[in-house]
Design an enzyme around this catalytic site. Structure first.
Site, mmCIF file in Angstrom:
data_model
loop_
_atom_site.group_PDB
_atom_site.id
_atom_site.type_symbol
_atom_site.label_atom_id
_atom_site.label_comp_id
_atom_site.label_asym_id
_atom_site.label_seq_id
_atom_site.Cartn_x
_atom_site.Cartn_y
_atom_site.Cartn_z
ATOM 1 N N VAL A 54 0.770 -1.151 0.119
ATOM 2 C CA VAL A 54 -0.152 -0.126 0.073
ATOM 3 C C VAL A 54 0.920 1.329 0.033
ATOM 4 C CG1 VAL A 54 -0.297 0.348 2.513
ATOM 5 C CG2 VAL A 54 -2.102 0.642 1.020
ATOM 6 N N TYR A 55 2.153 1.110 0.247
ATOM 7 C CA TYR A 55 2.986 2.351 0.412
ATOM 8 C C TYR A 55 3.066 3.076 -1.104
ATOM 9 C CZ TYR A 55 4.687 0.881 5.069
ATOM 10 O OH TYR A 55 4.724 0.515 6.430
ATOM 11 N N SER A 56 2.557 4.213 -1.165
ATOM 12 C CA SER A 56 2.646 5.153 -2.201
ATOM 13 C C SER A 56 2.044 4.245 -3.555
ATOM 14 C CB SER A 56 4.041 5.520 -2.661
ATOM 15 O OG SER A 56 4.690 6.335 -1.647
#
Length: 322
Positions: free
Chosen positions: A60-62
């Site tokens: 989900v990061y960036s």
């Protein structure tokens, strides 16, 4: 750099884990303060040269771009067999049904997407980013076990949840002969120590490695209480984690750092590293100095008096970070 076993496994990890939420395209996802690939690559390379072999990111990061940047950079600067690569699953990656969570469908789909972005055929540590109250724990644990048996995942880990939830997941794995979690990535630092009540004793009893996230309390432990950075000004999640009463702890860190003539980050990380249950704090690095401080903290020994001064001002907090 020092290396330790991850929990009761035979896996050797550096005492500092590089948290890669800092790296990702700023126009993707919810973190406007992240560093794009050109800025991220020198920092990841610096971590490798310092002896850090443990890298943590998440799907989900960036919006997946963190995994892409980390995967390409590690492929250029490291040998795959010499690094420990961790990522996570749970967060929503697309709108509509089955776009997130820990169902069998979501887990089987997201591991393949993560492997593609990372450019590898396996991850060393696959972690559930949070507990999924909408999916039976049996479904989640069996799906994770199947990933291990398929060779896509070497070990599995968990992240912030209540101790009873973690115990239930481990019991479920034991009951059916499935793979157990070997690590817990939880919210733990000088300002937030609620994990000491139940989760850390449980991890110690069960031989589970502890990987604290936000070890510097979103940077609050590294600067004066009222100071504002670009990240803190836009960090809506972090703004809910801490209290005005925590200021006295930050001031204690500042006093000891001044007496030692070292940056505050080294004091805060050294405190975490002396905790017997902690395997490796997950440290974000947006500047070379951040990595230098993290590595130096591994060798910094605090006195009993300094530890008492750091711990004395603590006051209970409401549970946060789950």
């Amino acid at each position: 750099m020092q290396y330790v076993k991850l929990g009761s496994t035979g896996l050797d990890v550096s005492r500092i884990c590089l948290g890669c939420m800092t790296y990702g395209e700023p126009d993707r996802g919810v973190h406007e303060w992240t560093l794009g690939e050109e800025a991220a690559r020198p920092l990841i390379r610096q971590a490798l040269e310092a002896g850090i072999n443990f890298f943590d990111t998440a799907n989900v990061y960036s919006d997946g771009t963190s995994e892409e940047i980390v995967g390409r950079t590690l492929r250029d600067f490291a040998r795959r067999d010499e690094i420990v690569l961790a990522t996570k699953v749970h967060g929503r990656m697309r709108p509509g049904p089955n776009g997130g969570g820990l169902s069998r469908k979501a887990i089987m789909s997201e591991i393949d997407h993560s492997l593609t972005r990372l450019g590898t055929d396996y991850v060393d540590l696959y972690q559930i980013h949070r507990y999924d109250h909408d999916t039976p724990v049996e479904e989640t644990m069996e799906a994770l076990h199947d990933l291990v048996k398929a060779g896509k995942v070497r070990y599995i880990g968990a992240s912030s949840m209540y101790a009873w939830e973690f115990s239930k997941a481990q019991y479920t794995a034991d009951r059916y002969g499935w793979t157990r979690f070997v690590s817990m990535q939880n919210h733990y630092n000088l300002i937030y120590r609620e994990e000491e009540r139940e989760m850390l004793p449980l991890c110690a009893d069960q031989g589970v490695g502890v990987l604290p996230w936000s070890p510097l309390a979103r940077g609050r432990l590294t600067r004066d209480w009222g100071a504002v950075t670009e990240r803190s000004a836009n960090d809506t999640f972090g703004s809910r984690l801490y209290l005005d009463s925590d200021r006295s702890i930050v001031e204690a860190v500042g006093r000891i750092a001044a007496e030692r003539e070292v940056p505050r980050a080294r004091i805060a990380l050294a405190w975490l590293l002396h905790r017997a249950t902690v395997t490796a704090p997950i440290v974000g690095a947006a500047k070379p100095q951040h990595l230098q401080d993290a590595v130096a903290a591994v060798e910094l020994e605090l006195t009993d008096k300094e530890i008492e001064e750091l711990e004395r001002p603590y006051a209970p907090h409401a549970i946060s970070g789950h």
